[in-house]
Design an enzyme around this catalytic site. Sequence first.
Site, mmCIF file in Angstrom:
data_model
loop_
_atom_site.group_PDB
_atom_site.id
_atom_site.type_symbol
_atom_site.label_atom_id
_atom_site.label_comp_id
_atom_site.label_asym_id
_atom_site.label_seq_id
_atom_site.Cartn_x
_atom_site.Cartn_y
_atom_site.Cartn_z
ATOM 1 N N ASP A 179 0.821 -1.213 0.000
ATOM 2 C CA ASP A 179 0.000 0.000 0.000
ATOM 3 C C ASP A 179 0.855 1.263 0.000
ATOM 4 O OD1 ASP A 179 0.938 -0.384 2.593
ATOM 5 O OD2 ASP A 179 -1.029 -0.851 3.424
ATOM 6 N N ASN A 221 -7.869 -2.815 13.880
ATOM 7 C CA ASN A 221 -9.250 -3.075 13.465
ATOM 8 C C ASN A 221 -9.327 -4.273 12.516
ATOM 9 O OD1 ASN A 221 -8.143 -2.058 11.155
ATOM 10 N ND2 ASN A 221 -9.459 -0.255 11.000
ATOM 11 N N HIS A 263 -7.400 -4.688 9.782
ATOM 12 C CA HIS A 263 -7.074 -4.427 8.385
ATOM 13 C C HIS A 263 -5.773 -5.127 7.985
ATOM 14 C CE1 HIS A 263 -4.878 -0.394 9.424
ATOM 15 N NE2 HIS A 263 -3.959 -1.257 9.075
ATOM 16 N N GLU A 323 -9.646 -1.911 4.847
ATOM 17 C CA GLU A 323 -10.329 -1.569 6.086
ATOM 18 C C GLU A 323 -11.584 -2.425 6.269
ATOM 19 O OE1 GLU A 323 -8.816 0.197 8.127
ATOM 20 O OE2 GLU A 323 -8.458 2.252 7.513
HETATM 21 C C1 GLP Z 1 -0.654 0.046 8.668
HETATM 22 C C2 GLP Z 1 -0.293 -0.522 7.289
HETATM 23 C C3 GLP Z 1 -0.328 -2.020 7.297
HETATM 24 C C4 GLP Z 1 0.302 -2.496 8.573
HETATM 25 C C5 GLP Z 1 -0.631 -2.196 9.719
HETATM 26 C C6 GLP Z 1 -0.077 -2.502 11.094
HETATM 27 O O1 GLP Z 1 -1.571 1.059 8.621
HETATM 28 N N1 GLP Z 1 -1.043 -0.047 6.199
HETATM 29 O O2 GLP Z 1 0.328 -2.525 6.149
HETATM 30 O O3 GLP Z 1 0.525 -3.879 8.527
HETATM 31 O O4 GLP Z 1 -1.128 -0.873 9.632
HETATM 32 O O5 GLP Z 1 0.881 -1.582 11.458
HETATM 33 P P1 GLP Z 1 1.855 -1.767 12.696
HETATM 34 O O6 GLP Z 1 2.805 -2.867 12.313
HETATM 35 O O7 GLP Z 1 2.564 -0.458 12.836
HETATM 36 O O8 GLP Z 1 1.011 -2.130 13.861
#
Ligand code: GLP
Length: 243
Positions: free
Chosen positions: A67, A136, A138, A143
Site C-alpha cells: 500500500d 481493526n 485491516h 479496512e
Molecule cells: C498500517 C499498514 C499495514 C500495517 C498495519 C499494522 O496502517 N497499512 O500494512 O501492517 O497498519 O501496522 P503496525 O505494524 O505499525 O502495527
Amino acid sequence: MRFIKTDDYEGMSKAAAAIVTEQIKTKPSSVLGLATGGTPVRMYELLIKAYEKGELDFSQISTVNLDEYKGITRDNEQSYFYYMNERLWKHTNIDPKRTHVPDGMVADAEAVCLAYEQTISDLGGIDLQILGIGHNGHIGFNEPGDVFEDRSFCVELSQATINANQRFFATADDVPKEAYTVGIGTIMSAAKIVVMISGEDKAAIVKEAFTGPVTPKVPASILRFHRDVTVIGDAAALGLLPE
Ligand code: GLP
C-alpha cells in the site's frame, strides 16, 4: 494455518526473517510482497545483516508493496516508498527497477490500481507475502467493510487507522485520508503468506480474526481460507488464542 509463538518481538522478527531468507535462497528471483508499519522493522534489519554477511543476494528479487498513502511524494519521510528505501532497499543490492509501490502522487485512482495489478501479474504473482495486521483487523489498507475488495483500489482510511498512524506524523490532520492498497484477492493470490503480529494491544483482534467468523468486518479473517499461511506472533499478541 500454522502458528509460531515466540517469546517476544525479537523472536518474532527472527522467525519471520528466517522464512524470508529461506524463500530468497530457494528462489533467488522471488517476488516478495512487503508490508510497512512498526511490526516488520526489526525483520528488515535482520535481513540487512544477513545481506551484509554475504548470506543473502537481493539482485534478482522483486518486491511489491501492499500500500501507499495517496497524495504524498516518494521523498516524503512518511511515504511507504521512503520507508522501504530507508529500512531495506538502500542497504542491499536490490535493483531499484524491481521494487514496486503504488504511486501515491497519481490522482487517477483507476489508472494506478490497474497498472499495479498489471505489474504484479507481469511478475508472475507474489511468492511470499509479508503482512502486519491493524488493530481493526485491516491487512494492507483493506479496512473493515461490507465486502472483501478483490483487486487494488483507492481506500478512504478509517478514523481508527488515521489515529493509529498518527504516531508517525506531527498531528492527526497530517495523516493522509486516502491510500492505495492491493485488494484482498491480490493478497489471497500469493503463494505463501506470513503474518507478523506483536504486542498485547493486538491480542483481541488476533482472537477475533483467527477464531471468529470470516467476515469483511474483520478483513484478516479471510486469511483462514488461504492454504499456506504462517502466523508468527509473540506471546503477548497470541495470548488470547486457545492453546
Ligand atoms: C498500517 C499498514 C499495514 C500495517 C498495519 C499494522 O496502517 N497499512 O500494512 O501492517 O497498519 O501496522 P503496525 O505494524 O505499525 O502495527
